[in-house]
Structure formats: C-alpha cells, structure tokens
Scaffold this motif. Structure first.
Motif, mmCIF file in Angstrom:
data_model
loop_
_atom_site.group_PDB
_atom_site.id
_atom_site.type_symbol
_atom_site.label_atom_id
_atom_site.label_comp_id
_atom_site.label_asym_id
_atom_site.label_seq_id
_atom_site.Cartn_x
_atom_site.Cartn_y
_atom_site.Cartn_z
ATOM 1 N N ALA A 1 0.830 -1.205 0.000
ATOM 2 C CA ALA A 1 0.000 0.000 0.000
ATOM 3 C C ALA A 1 0.867 1.259 0.000
ATOM 4 C CB ALA A 1 -0.933 -0.002 1.209
ATOM 5 N N ALA A 2 1.921 1.254 0.821
ATOM 6 C CA ALA A 2 2.802 2.420 0.903
ATOM 7 C C ALA A 2 3.521 2.669 -0.417
ATOM 8 C CB ALA A 2 3.823 2.217 2.020
ATOM 9 N N ASN A 3 3.982 1.605 -1.064
ATOM 10 C CA ASN A 3 4.679 1.765 -2.341
ATOM 11 C C ASN A 3 3.756 2.325 -3.421
ATOM 12 O OD1 ASN A 3 7.315 0.933 -1.687
ATOM 13 N ND2 ASN A 3 6.724 -1.217 -1.782
ATOM 14 N N LEU A 4 2.525 1.869 -3.457
ATOM 15 C CA LEU A 4 1.566 2.377 -4.441
ATOM 16 C C LEU A 4 1.230 3.849 -4.178
ATOM 17 C CD1 LEU A 4 -0.853 -0.694 -4.635
ATOM 18 C CD2 LEU A 4 0.744 0.056 -6.407
ATOM 19 N N TYR A 5 1.059 4.163 -2.915
ATOM 20 C CA TYR A 5 0.742 5.536 -2.497
ATOM 21 C C TYR A 5 1.869 6.493 -2.894
ATOM 22 C CZ TYR A 5 0.299 9.284 1.087
ATOM 23 O OH TYR A 5 0.228 10.477 1.769
ATOM 24 N N TRP A 6 3.116 6.112 -2.587
ATOM 25 C CA TRP A 6 4.237 7.003 -2.873
ATOM 26 C C TRP A 6 4.599 7.019 -4.350
ATOM 27 C CZ3 TRP A 6 5.710 10.932 -0.264
ATOM 28 C CH2 TRP A 6 5.464 10.978 1.108
ATOM 29 N N LEU A 7 4.394 5.906 -5.033
ATOM 30 C CA LEU A 7 4.563 5.898 -6.483
ATOM 31 C C LEU A 7 3.709 6.989 -7.116
ATOM 32 C CD1 LEU A 7 4.880 4.768 -9.416
ATOM 33 C CD2 LEU A 7 3.202 3.015 -8.808
ATOM 34 N N SER A 8 2.463 7.051 -6.711
ATOM 35 C CA SER A 8 1.527 8.017 -7.274
ATOM 36 C C SER A 8 1.877 9.448 -6.871
ATOM 37 C CB SER A 8 0.104 7.667 -6.822
ATOM 38 O OG SER A 8 -0.851 8.314 -7.610
ATOM 39 N N ARG A 9 2.301 9.642 -5.646
ATOM 40 C CA ARG A 9 2.687 10.983 -5.197
ATOM 41 C C ARG A 9 3.885 11.498 -5.984
ATOM 42 N NH1 ARG A 9 2.179 12.891 0.993
ATOM 43 N NH2 ARG A 9 2.786 14.769 -0.134
ATOM 44 N N TYR A 10 4.862 10.635 -6.212
ATOM 45 C CA TYR A 10 6.053 11.054 -6.945
ATOM 46 C C TYR A 10 5.736 11.429 -8.389
ATOM 47 C CZ TYR A 10 8.975 9.346 -3.085
ATOM 48 O OH TYR A 10 9.572 9.159 -1.865
ATOM 49 N N ALA B 1 9.996 6.680 -7.810
ATOM 50 C CA ALA B 1 8.722 6.119 -8.269
ATOM 51 C C ALA B 1 8.945 4.749 -8.904
ATOM 52 C CB ALA B 1 8.066 7.063 -9.272
ATOM 53 N N ARG B 2 9.993 4.626 -9.694
ATOM 54 C CA ARG B 2 10.298 3.357 -10.368
ATOM 55 C C ARG B 2 10.690 2.280 -9.359
ATOM 56 N NH1 ARG B 2 15.176 1.412 -12.974
ATOM 57 N NH2 ARG B 2 14.703 0.049 -14.767
ATOM 58 N N LYS C 1 -2.100 10.613 -5.071
ATOM 59 C CA LYS C 1 -2.143 11.559 -6.194
ATOM 60 C C LYS C 1 -2.837 12.861 -5.812
ATOM 61 C CE LYS C 1 -4.559 11.942 -10.657
ATOM 62 N NZ LYS C 1 -5.343 11.175 -11.662
ATOM 63 N N TYR C 2 -4.014 12.760 -5.225
ATOM 64 C CA TYR C 2 -4.787 13.968 -4.936
ATOM 65 C C TYR C 2 -4.265 14.715 -3.715
ATOM 66 C CZ TYR C 2 -8.030 12.747 -8.612
ATOM 67 O OH TYR C 2 -8.575 12.477 -9.845
ATOM 68 N N LEU C 3 -3.623 14.015 -2.801
ATOM 69 C CA LEU C 3 -2.989 14.700 -1.674
ATOM 70 C C LEU C 3 -1.837 15.556 -2.184
ATOM 71 C CD1 LEU C 3 -3.058 14.970 1.440
ATOM 72 C CD2 LEU C 3 -1.386 13.119 1.534
ATOM 73 N N GLU C 4 -1.024 14.975 -3.036
ATOM 74 C CA GLU C 4 0.105 15.715 -3.619
ATOM 75 C C GLU C 4 -0.395 16.885 -4.459
ATOM 76 O OE1 GLU C 4 3.950 16.726 -4.120
ATOM 77 O OE2 GLU C 4 3.340 14.953 -2.975
ATOM 78 N N ARG C 5 -1.431 16.675 -5.238
ATOM 79 C CA ARG C 5 -1.954 17.716 -6.120
ATOM 80 C C ARG C 5 -2.503 18.900 -5.329
ATOM 81 N NH1 ARG C 5 -5.891 16.163 -11.033
ATOM 82 N NH2 ARG C 5 -3.939 15.149 -11.644
ATOM 83 N N SER C 6 -3.241 18.626 -4.262
ATOM 84 C CA SER C 6 -3.821 19.720 -3.468
ATOM 85 C C SER C 6 -2.732 20.539 -2.784
ATOM 86 C CB SER C 6 -4.812 19.163 -2.434
ATOM 87 O OG SER C 6 -4.208 18.175 -1.626
ATOM 88 N N ILE C 7 -1.682 19.870 -2.301
ATOM 89 C CA ILE C 7 -0.572 20.587 -1.661
ATOM 90 C C ILE C 7 0.138 21.482 -2.677
ATOM 91 C CG2 ILE C 7 1.711 20.292 -0.616
ATOM 92 C CD1 ILE C 7 0.585 17.783 0.778
ATOM 93 N N GLN C 8 0.340 20.962 -3.885
ATOM 94 C CA GLN C 8 1.000 21.759 -4.918
ATOM 95 C C GLN C 8 0.171 22.986 -5.305
ATOM 96 O OE1 GLN C 8 3.119 20.187 -8.285
ATOM 97 N NE2 GLN C 8 3.048 18.126 -7.460
#
Length: 311
Positions: A6-15, A88-89, A163-170
C-alpha cells in the motif's frame, strides 16, 4: 493488502504527480521568462521545489538554464524530476504484481526518457519547451494507462489518495507563492499576464476563460483554484477525491479504528466546500492556505500511521 504494498503504491503516485506539477510549472515559467522585458526571477519556483538556502537561490534565480537543469536532473536536489522518478520506479518495481504490465512499462519508459543524455542536452543548449513537452506527454500517457488498465481495488484507492494529496498541496503552494508576491509588488494585482501564467501552469486557463467572462481578476483566480469543483486541480476537487477513495478503503478493509482519519478528511472537505471568497478574505488568504496545508499534512501523517505503520 500488505502495508508495504500500500505504501509503495501511495508514494509511487505521489512522486509521479509531483513530477507532473514541476514540469508544467517549468514550461510556463520558461515561456514567461522569454517574454519578460525585465530580468526574470525564478525565485518562487526554486522556493517551492527545493530546499536551497537563500544564498544559493540568489546565485541561480536569474539563470533559466541552470534552474531547469537543477530541477530536472540535479543529482543533489531531492526534488529533481530525475530523482523523483527514480524513487517512483523503485516503488513500482517492488509491487509489480499489483500494477499492470502496461503501467510498469510506461513508468519505465518515463524513467529512461528523463535520464536520456540527449534530453538533458536540450535543456543545456536547445529548446527546453520541446523537451518539457515530451516529458509532460509521458506523464499523461502514464495517467491514461493507469486509468484504463488498473483494477478498481484497494491498490488504486491508495494510488489516488496519494495523487490527490500531492496535487492539493502543490496547488496551495503555487497559489500562496503567487499571492505572496503581490504583497511586495501590488501592481501585479491587475497584471493579466501574471494570472494567465498561473492558470496555464496548473492547466486551468481554458476552463477559466469559459467560466469567467470579465477577464483575469485575482478573486476569480482564487475562487477557481480553491473552490471550483469542476476544475481537476482545484483544492476542493482534490480533497473531495481524497474523501471519495478513503470511503472506498473504509468499506473494503478490516481495520475498524479509522475514526480519526475519517474525521480529519471529512472536516477538511466540509471546510473547503463551504468556504467562500468572503470568508477566505476575512481569515486572510495566507492563514487560510496555511491552515488547509497543515490539515493535509496531518491527513498524510495519519494515513502513514494507520496503513503504513511498518515504516
């Protein structure tokens, strides 16, 4: 699903989302620097995406090529696109059984593309816009591939929350930076080019023109980036989707103690959804954005503690 997965998928998307935001900002800022009559400063972008000390910012803030190389390929910059996509990779590699083959290949192509010496050479001496467009299209290909190939399960929920957490912060960082600059240069308040570039950098220019007929005004830009639920990069849209995918996780997982996280997300979404330009101005824009961003970080920390406790 294992917490590690779960953590890897979450951070993959954030990156990936972070890299997309950087690329779009660089493209618009570079184009703006070429149109600028006076000396153009990259200081706001450097402050958002790097941890450089003031003296180093001053050394490079007027050198477009140096800034581009530092943010795209700077090895010492933890937030360079090259370093972000490498992470991400690595995340994707460890969870290949949980993502589709097409998505892995797409991300792998992105990784090799951003490390291609010919692309880096373009940032040094050729047209950076063309090189940035190639990378931006690769991100769009990644998102399209994820949308049409990924199973609608827990994994995708974690990816979309990231993805959306990163997007809102940006979006908050960009808005705060742009409006903060006005405090030192009030003339920008009526500078249509200034607001146009802000909207272009987050992909909101066309929607703004369709929504607001009276031209570029600061209050309308603020309303669109924070409160417009039809704009995919607005804060309310992003937080709404965090809430949406968290609700799916609540229905699918066996963890019962998610009350605190559910409360944090629901409270933040309601606060933004029922905000108005008037209430934001009463509180003060910087204070409002700072408070929202603080809550987003609290949500991120709570997700980490609830689902990725192993780390």
């Amino acid at each position: 699903m294992l917490s590690r997965v779960a953590a890897n998928l979450y951070w993959l998307s954030r990156y990936v989302e972070r890299s997309d935001g950087i690329l779009r900002m660089l493209k618009i800022y570079y184009a703006s620097s070429q149109d600028s009559i006076s000396e153009f400063s990259w200081k706001p972008i450097i402050k958002i995406y790097t941890g450089l000390e003031k003296q180093y910012v001053q050394q490079m803030e007027y050198n477009s090529r140096e800034v581009l190389l530092y943010l795209i390929a700077g090895k010492e910059n933890a937030n360079s696109v090259t370093n972000i996509i490498t992470l991400a990779r690595e995340n994707a590699r460890s969870v290949q059984d949980h993502i589709t083959k097409d998505l892995w290949q797409c991300l792998n192509e992105y990784y090799h593309l951003v490390k291609d010496p010919r692309l880096i050479a373009a940032f040094r001496k050729d047209d950076p816009i063309s090189a940035l467009d190639i990378l931006i299209k690769q991100v769009m290909l990644y998102y399209g591939t994820a949308e049409v190939t990924m199973e609608r399960g827990e994994g995708r929920s974690f990816m979309n929350i990231g993805k959306y957490l990163e997007r809102s912060i940006q979006s908050i960082d960009i808005l705060d930076s742009k409006f903060g600059t006005i405090d030192h240069n009030p003339d920008l308040l009526t500078d249509t080019t200034y607001w146009k570039h802000l909207l272009l950098s987050i992909g909101g220019h066309e929607l703004y023109l369709k929504t607001y007929r009276q031209g570029f005004e600061a209050e309308n830009v603020l309303e669109m980036v924070v409160l417009n639920s039809d704009f995919p990069r607005s804060v309310v849209y992003s937080v709404g989707h965090i809430n949406r995918y968290f609700e799916r996780l609540k229905n699918n997982n066996t963890i019962s103690d998610v009350k605190e996280l559910s409360f944090l997300i629901g409270r933040l979404y309601s606060r933004i959804k029922y905000s108005t330009i008037e209430t934001i101005q009463e509180e003060g824009l910087h204070n409002y954005l700072y408070s929202i961003k603080k809550d987003l970080y609290s949500i991120g920390n709570s997700v980490n503690g609830q689902y990725f406790a192993y780390s």
